[in-house]
Structures are given as structure tokens and as C-alpha cells.
Design an enzyme around this catalytic site. Structure first.
Site, short mmCIF file in Angstrom:
data_model
loop_
_atom_site.label_atom_id
_atom_site.label_comp_id
_atom_site.label_asym_id
_atom_site.label_seq_id
_atom_site.Cartn_x
_atom_site.Cartn_y
_atom_site.Cartn_z
N LYS A 123 51.84 44.81 47.56
CA LYS A 123 51.61 45.31 46.19
C LYS A 123 50.09 45.43 46.07
O LYS A 123 49.39 44.49 45.73
CB LYS A 123 52.17 44.31 45.18
CG LYS A 123 52.54 44.88 43.83
CD LYS A 123 51.44 45.62 43.10
CE LYS A 123 50.41 44.71 42.49
NZ LYS A 123 49.22 45.45 41.99
N GLU A 131 46.05 48.55 41.73
CA GLU A 131 46.36 49.84 41.08
C GLU A 131 45.17 50.79 41.16
O GLU A 131 45.30 51.97 40.89
CB GLU A 131 46.66 49.67 39.58
CG GLU A 131 47.72 48.69 39.22
CD GLU A 131 47.16 47.30 38.96
OE1 GLU A 131 46.52 46.73 39.88
OE2 GLU A 131 47.38 46.77 37.87
N CYS A 167 33.81 39.64 47.49
CA CYS A 167 33.98 38.21 47.16
C CYS A 167 32.98 37.36 47.93
O CYS A 167 32.77 36.21 47.61
CB CYS A 167 35.39 37.76 47.46
SG CYS A 167 35.75 37.82 49.21
N GLU A 194 31.51 34.73 37.58
CA GLU A 194 31.43 35.80 38.58
C GLU A 194 31.18 37.12 37.86
O GLU A 194 31.93 37.50 36.96
CB GLU A 194 32.73 35.88 39.37
CG GLU A 194 32.70 36.94 40.46
CD GLU A 194 34.03 37.05 41.22
OE1 GLU A 194 35.09 37.10 40.57
OE2 GLU A 194 33.99 37.11 42.46
#
Ligand code: NAD
Length: 499
Positions: free
Chosen positions: A174, A177, A282, A384
Site C-alpha cells: 500500500k 498516495e 528520514c 521533524e
């Protein structure tokens, strides 16, 4: 013209049935470039059934047969590198050379997965008692799922599915998007490489799809990479439904610069690791920690002109060093953090908020930003930002510098720049962070080692890829077997105690 994307399920592209769609943007132009179907719970359920049907025959193949598929997949990805990289640059906004590099880092995990027969070798103890042998084997789990972030649409899915599938599982991906075209093409290439239909299904969706994967009892394990609040949610929900879960979250990566460091090298490292991919990594360095005033002043003097000179441009232009951010919403969020830093009292030395690019006025661009005199109580330090914003936190001593990443709630990556081996060794031993670089700003481990942070950067016990990946995607079975005839143990009423 906007293209309507599909899912890739059961070995073919299938149209979405939910009637719900998301927009995909080209961040360079700011225009909608595609429509993405968002799967309903029923579509997810059908996909799980498809993956479950594929599991039996796939897991029954020999590890060598599965490895051969990975070898062919590796070649196909290499051949289609330009198409994959172009999809990434068009939907994510990172520059093409960086996009290619990220596909390559994913391919390294595929190469690791090509050696799966070796990784799946079990353990054997001969003659643990008279005529008794003891052995263990690693078996696949069944249907497993991967939920991935926007910032590495090729690499992070390959971290997961290459190992999972080589181990004999079937995989439901998945993807984010925001940039689904690259993951969809990867699923197509796995089919072309010889993976039977249903071994890798790529299903697009949002929370509804994720929640269905997290709660359906047919899904045995979930691997997640994304932001910390969602990682925490995925970990808790998946675990509450009896699944094995690994969930990687956000980060705030520090780079410590000791007074003896080569400052030119440290500056190059900060520019690349702070502003490459517009800071949307990241493992991006978002905090520079020079030790001592002299080091800080000298470092700042080098950084300021370099940040101002960053070549910002279309993600497809060969000379761009930094492309746009992924969406307007994210651009606004990052700019909002720069506003906040100014309010909190940090000194904004380079302000990239008003960057406009001729010809791409609607693109999601901003310039690099550099803050000095950031302190550990400020939100721009604690949270972050995930953009091209570097904060300099000045410290007086090595111990103060060591404390900052160690006490930060995130613990993904950290780097130290120094010529002093003793200090570097002491730092690597004591720092409370999962991945450490010594004169290496982005210490992403190679595929045969494992990737994972500490504290709020990762939930669960196992890292991504390498031996830990194999352990995550397999369960161990241990067999105690007596074969020789002629040995009678007699009825045993005590707990078996082999002699
Ligand atoms: P995100 O958390 O918004 O999304 C990640 C995935 O979760 C996507 O597939 C998304 O569809 C899904 N999701 C989003 N909201 C959800 C919800 N409410 N319920 C269920 N699922 C949901 O992350 P992102 O913005 O795509 O990626 C950036 C983040 O990922 C950053 O925080 C970055 O540090 C992190 N990241 C971490 C690592 C790592 O290994 N630690 C690697 C890459 C990125």
C-alpha cells in the site's frame, strides 16, 4: 490531461471500484497529473483473498526458484531505471540523479534477497540425545503487508517486498498516495520477472485501506515506514490484532562537528545531507552541532554562501541540486516552521521562503533555510520539519553535543565529524541513536546489514532488511526427531530431559 491510475492486483492492472480518488501532483509545475483510486475495505478484502490464494504455490517453491525471480527482477529494474526515476521525479520532486540513486539503494536489497537460500538455512544439532537430532527451519508467514511513505517510493517498498517475497510470503503493498506510479511499475516488473499473479499486489488507498490491512486476520504481518504518529498507530493497532509489526517513524538527525574536523568536508556533508531531496529524507541532517564558538563561526561562514547558492530547479533539469517539495500542503507546513523559528528567537541567516522559479511559478519550491542559535527547547528543534531547513545548535563541550541526540525523542541517525578516533569511538558507543556515521553524514546501512532507528523513530523489535528482515518475515519451527530403530525410551512421566 490527468491520467487515471489503477491498482495492480492478481497480476494485472485493475480499475478502482470505490468511486473515491486522490489527486497526484507534479510538484515542479504544481499541476494535478493524475487521479488515484482509493481502495474500499471490500477491495482490500478481495486483494487479501487473492494474495492468500497465491501463498500456497509460491511458498512451496524452492528458495532457489524464488531467488531466480529476484535475479530477473533485478535486471528488469536496472533496465527500466530511467522510467522508474522519471516517475519518482515527476511525482515526488526529487532530482533525477537522486531518484536513480534511491532506486539503486532499493536494488541492493533485491540483490540481498537473491541470496535467500543461504539466509533460510536452518540450524541443526546432531545427536542431542541417543538417536535424537534437533533442527530448526524458517518458514514464511503467509500474506504480509507493507505501508510506505512518499519520500522513497522505490527504495522503501523494495526494502520490504524483496525480502518478504524471497522468504516465500505473498505481499500487499500500500504505497503513498502521493507518488504511486513507481510502486505500480515495480509490481508489474515482478510479474514480468516470473512472480506468479498475486505474489506482489499493489493496492492504492488511504486510511480505510490501511485499517483493513491492520485488522484483517488473514494478514500475518505489517511493515510500516512513515511519520511517527502513524507509525505508533499502526504498531498499536496491528499488535492488538495479533500481527507482527515493525513501524519506522520520523527523525531529527544531528551532525556533531568537533573542533578538529575538516570543516570543508563537514560543510559539503551538511549541504548534501541537509538540502538533498529538499530535506525530505528520514536520514536528512536537520541539526548541525558545532562544538566551540570558533568551530561554529567557521562552519557558519562556510555554510551561508553555499545555502544561498543552491541550484533549485525542475526535478528533471540536469543541473538542479534541489527540486520542489512534494505538495503545496507540505510546502506550507515547512514554511510555517520557518515562521515559527523566527518567532521562537532563532536567527534566520538564510531565508528561502520566498523562492520563486521563473516558468514554474505554481511549483512547490522554496529555497534552503539556515538557522543559527537554535536551542533545544524550541519546537523547530524538537519536531521533524522534513524540508530544506538546517538548524545550528551551538555547544561548548563534547558532552553537551553527545547529550543532544541522545536525549532527543527521535533516534534514527546521527553523525560525528572529527579526526579524533578516540572521541569518535566514545561517541559511537554512548550515543542513544540507532544508526551512526563517523565522517559519513547519512549512515544508511547496506542491505546485508539492517536499517532502523531507536526511540520514537521505530516501533517493534526488528529492523528492515538484512538478517533482521529475514527474521521479521519468517517464523521459526524447531523439530526434535528420533529416527534410529531399536532404541526404546519407555514411557516418560517426567518432563523430557534428554541425556
Ligand atoms: P505518513 O505517515 O503521512 O504516511 C505514510 C503511510 O501511512 C502512507 O502510505 C499513508 O497513506 C499512510 N497513512 C497516512 N495517514 C494515515 C492514517 N491516519 N491512518 C493510516 N494510514 C495512514 O508519512 P509520509 O509523509 O508519507 O512520509 C514522511 C515521513 O516518513 C517522515 O516522518 C519521515 O521521517 C518518515 N520516514 C521514515 C523512515 C524510516 O525508516 N524511519 C524512512 C522514510 C520516511
Amino acid at each position: 490531461m490527468t491520467e487515471e491510475l489503477k491498482h495492480f492486483v492478481g497480476g494485472k492492472y485493475v480499475a478502482g471500484k470505490s468511486g473515491r480518488f486522490g489527486d497526484i501532483y507534479n510538484p515542479t509545475t504544481g499541476e494535478v497529473s493524475g487521479k488515484l483510486p482509493l481502495a474500499s475495505a471490500a477491495e482490500v478484502s478481495d486483494t487479501i483473498a487473492n494474495s492468500q490464494a497465491a501463498f500456497g504455490p509460491w511458498s512451496a517453491l524452492s528458495p532457489q526458484a524464488r531467488a531466480r525471480v529476484m535475479f530477473r527482477f533485478r535486471d528488469l529494474v536496472e533496465r527500466r531505471m530511467d522510467d522508474l526515476a522519471r516517475h519518482i521525479s515527476n511525482e515526488h520532486g526529487k532530482v533525477l540523479s537522486d531518484a536513480r540513486g534511491s532506486v539503486q539503494r532499493g536494488l541492493e536489497v533485491v540483490e540481498f534477497a537473491c541470496g535467500i537460500p543461504h539466509q533460510l538455512k536452518g540450524e541443526f544439532s546432531d545427536n542431542v540425545s541417543r538417536g535424537i537430532d534437533l533442527y530448526s527451519m524458517r518458514q514464511p508467514l503467509g500474506v504480509v503487508a507493507g505501508i510506505t511513505p512518499f519520500n522513497f517510493p522505490a527504495m522503501v517498498p523494495m526494502w520490504m517486498f524483496a525480502v518478504a517475497i524471497a522468504c516465500g510470503n505473498t505481499f500487499i503493498l500500500k504505497p503513498s498516495e502521493k507518488d504511486p506510479s513507481c510502486p505500480l511499475l515495480l509490481a508489474e516488473l515482478m510479474m514480468e520477472a516470473g512472480a506468479p499473479a498475486g505474489v506482489l499486489n499493489c493496492l492504492n488507498g488511504d486510511k480505510e485501506a490501511v485499517d483493513t490491512l491492520l485488522t484483517d486476520p488473514r494478514v500475518q504481518a505489517v511493515s510500516f515506514v512513515g511519520s511517527t504518529p502513524i507509525a505508533q498507530y499502526v504498531y498499536a493497532t496491528g499488535a492488538a490484532h495479533g500481527k507482527r509489526v515493525q513501524a519506522m517513524g520520523g527523525a531529527k538527525n544531528h551532525m556533531i562537528v568537533l573542533p578538529d574536523a575538516d570543516l570543508d568536508q563537514a560543510t559539503d556533508a551538511l549541504i548534501g545531507a541537509g538540502y538533498g531531496s529538499a530535506g525530505e529524507r528520514c536520514m536528512a541532517v536537520s541539526v548541525a552541532v558545532p562544538v566551540g564558538k570558533k568551530t561554529a563561526d567557521a562552519l557558519i561562514a562556510r555554510l551561508v554562501p553555499r545555502v544561498r547558492a543552491l541550484k533549485i530547479g525542475s526535478s528533471l533539469a540536469a543541473d538542479s541540486e534541489m527540486g520542489p517539495l512534494v505538495t503545496r500542503q507540505h510546502l506550507d507546513k515547512v514554511k510555517g516552521y520557518v515562521d515559527l523559528g523566527v518567532k521562537e528567537g532563532a536567527k534566520l541567516l538564510v531565508d528561502g521562503r520566498d523562492q520563486k522559479l521563473q516558468g514554474y511559478e505554481n511549483g512547490f519550491f522554496m529555497g534552503g533555510c539556515l538557522f543559527d542559535e537554535v536551542t533545544s527547547d524550541m519546537r523547530i528543534y524538537r519536531e521533524e520539519i522534513f524540508g530544506p531547513v538546517l538548524s545550528v545548535v551551538r555547544t561548548e563541550t563534547f558532552e553537551d553535543a553527545l547529550k543532544l541526540p541522545s536525549e532527543h525523542e527521535f533516534g534514527n541517525g546521527v553523525a560525528i565529524f572529527t579526526r579524533d578516533g578516540d572521541a569518535a569511538r566514545d561517541f559511537t558507543n554512548r550515543v542513544q541513536v540507532g544508526m551512526v556515521g563517523v565522517n559519513v553524514p547519512i549512515p544508511v546501512p547496506l542491505s546485508f546489514h539492517t536499517f532502523g532507528g531507536w526511540k520514537k523513530s521505530a516501533f517493534g523489535d526488528t529492523n528492515q532488511h538484512g538478517g533482521e528482515g529475514v527474521r521479521f518475515y519468517t517464523k521459526i519451527k524447531t523439530v526434535t526427531a528420533r529416527w534410529p530403530t531399536g532404541i526404546r525410551a519407555g514411557a516418560e512421566f517426567n518432563i523430557p530431559n534428554l541425556k
